[in-house]
Design a protein around this motif. Structure first.
Motif, short mmCIF file in Angstrom:
data_model
loop_
_atom_site.label_atom_id
_atom_site.label_comp_id
_atom_site.label_asym_id
_atom_site.label_seq_id
_atom_site.Cartn_x
_atom_site.Cartn_y
_atom_site.Cartn_z
N GLU A 14 0.83 -1.18 0.00
CA GLU A 14 0.00 0.00 0.00
C GLU A 14 0.87 1.25 0.00
O GLU A 14 2.01 1.24 0.46
N GLY A 15 0.29 2.35 -0.49
CA GLY A 15 1.03 3.59 -0.56
C GLY A 15 1.21 4.02 -2.01
O GLY A 15 0.75 3.36 -2.94
N TYR A 16 1.88 5.16 -2.23
CA TYR A 16 2.07 5.69 -3.56
C TYR A 16 3.40 5.24 -4.13
O TYR A 16 4.34 4.96 -3.41
N ASP A 17 3.43 5.21 -5.47
CA ASP A 17 4.65 4.83 -6.18
C ASP A 17 5.68 5.94 -5.99
O ASP A 17 5.47 7.09 -6.39
N GLN A 18 6.80 5.60 -5.36
CA GLN A 18 7.82 6.60 -5.04
C GLN A 18 8.39 7.22 -6.31
O GLN A 18 8.67 8.42 -6.36
N ASP A 19 8.58 6.43 -7.36
CA ASP A 19 9.13 6.97 -8.61
C ASP A 19 8.18 7.98 -9.22
O ASP A 19 8.60 9.03 -9.74
N GLU A 20 6.89 7.68 -9.18
CA GLU A 20 5.92 8.61 -9.75
C GLU A 20 5.88 9.91 -8.97
O GLU A 20 5.79 11.00 -9.54
N VAL A 21 5.96 9.82 -7.64
CA VAL A 21 5.99 11.03 -6.81
C VAL A 21 7.23 11.86 -7.12
O VAL A 21 7.16 13.09 -7.27
N ASP A 22 8.38 11.21 -7.25
CA ASP A 22 9.62 11.93 -7.55
C ASP A 22 9.55 12.60 -8.92
O ASP A 22 9.99 13.75 -9.09
N ASP A 23 8.99 11.91 -9.91
CA ASP A 23 8.88 12.50 -11.25
C ASP A 23 7.98 13.73 -11.22
O ASP A 23 8.28 14.76 -11.85
N PHE A 24 6.88 13.64 -10.49
CA PHE A 24 5.99 14.79 -10.42
C PHE A 24 6.65 15.97 -9.72
O PHE A 24 6.51 17.12 -10.15
N LEU A 25 7.37 15.70 -8.66
CA LEU A 25 8.06 16.77 -7.95
C LEU A 25 9.15 17.39 -8.82
O LEU A 25 9.42 18.59 -8.75
N ASP A 26 9.79 16.58 -9.66
CA ASP A 26 10.77 17.13 -10.60
C ASP A 26 10.11 18.10 -11.56
O ASP A 26 10.65 19.17 -11.88
N GLU A 27 8.90 17.75 -12.04
CA GLU A 27 8.18 18.65 -12.92
C GLU A 27 7.82 19.95 -12.20
O GLU A 27 7.89 21.04 -12.79
N VAL A 28 7.42 19.82 -10.92
CA VAL A 28 7.09 21.02 -10.14
C VAL A 28 8.31 21.92 -10.01
O VAL A 28 8.23 23.14 -10.16
N VAL A 29 9.47 21.32 -9.74
CA VAL A 29 10.69 22.12 -9.58
C VAL A 29 11.04 22.83 -10.88
O VAL A 29 11.41 24.02 -10.89
N VAL A 30 10.92 22.14 -12.02
CA VAL A 30 11.24 22.77 -13.31
C VAL A 30 10.32 23.95 -13.58
O VAL A 30 10.73 25.03 -14.01
N GLU A 31 9.02 23.76 -13.32
CA GLU A 31 8.07 24.84 -13.56
C GLU A 31 8.32 26.01 -12.63
O GLU A 31 8.23 27.18 -13.03
N LEU A 32 8.65 25.73 -11.38
CA LEU A 32 8.92 26.82 -10.43
C LEU A 32 10.15 27.60 -10.84
O LEU A 32 10.21 28.83 -10.71
#
Length: 215
Positions: free
Chosen positions: A20-38
């Motif tokens: 159970e829980g979220y896919d760590q790789d998917e969370v990291d990829d999304f946060l990378d996109e957030v950092v690029v946009e910021l």
């Protein structure tokens, strides 16, 4: 990718199949996109600030209003000169907030939201991991306890069967002993009877068998 605060709030991650829980790789990829946009938004804000600073005309200071001419009132006794005080200078209105300031504030809020979501996902994953570890330990302890109980019960059953078999063997040995003794006694009695019959036959007269012949 045009990322908005709503995209971060509404983002949903798929759950893993094995735990159970979220896919760590998917969370990291999304946060990378957030950092690029910021980073892109931050660069645009810096460029807008530089353009505003270089293209805004310097505001000329407000000219002081000329003082009015003195008014002379003639009085019979003596002339009196009355001077009117100059008006106070008007304070300049504060400059309105620019779009660059609003973008900077939005960027800061978005970054804080992304960090908070990241921390929540990490904490949730850690809680799920600890719960799974505790459940695994409990399951292992239960299986070991059940195996030990089953082993003790099986050992007790085998010991009971062993005792029953040993008791049966003792009974068979006793039966064999009694049977051998009885068989020996029976054979001895038969031999005695045979011996006694043979002795009686030897004692009988030899001519007794021919008494029916002759005149």
């Amino acid at each position: 990718m045009a990322l908005t605060p709503e995209d971060v709030v509404n983002k949903r991650f798929s759950q893993t199949k094995f735990r159970e829980g979220y896919d760590q790789d998917e969370v990291d990829d999304f946060l990378d996109e957030v950092v690029v946009e910021l980073r892109r938004l931050t660069q645009e804000n810096e460029e807008l600030k530089a353009q505003l600073a270089s293209g805004a005309p310097a505001s000329a200071p407000a000219a002081a209003a000329p003082a009015p001419a003195p008014v002379v009132e003639e009085v019979v006794e003596a002339p009196v000169v009355v001077e009117t005080p100059a008006p106070a200078p008007v304070a300049a209105a504060p400059a309105p907030a620019t779009d660059a300031d609003d973008d900077a504030a939005s960027t800061t809020n978005l970054l804080q939201l992304a960090r908070r979501l990241h921390d929540e996902h990490v904490k949730e994953g850690a809680d799920k991991r600890d719960a799974l570890i505790a459940e695994g330990h409990a399951t292992a302890a239960r299986i070991v306890a059940e195996a030990e109980t089953k082993g003790r019960n099986e050992l007790a059953r085998l010991n009971q069967e062993k005792a029953g078999i040993e008791h049966r063997i003792d009974e068979l040995r006793t039966f064999e002993k009694d049977y051998r003794a009885g068989l020996k006694s029976y054979i001895e009695d038969q031999l005695k009877d045979l011996t006694s019959s043979s002795v009686d036959a030897d004692k009988a007269p030899a001519s007794s068998g021919f008494s029916g012949f002759g005149g």
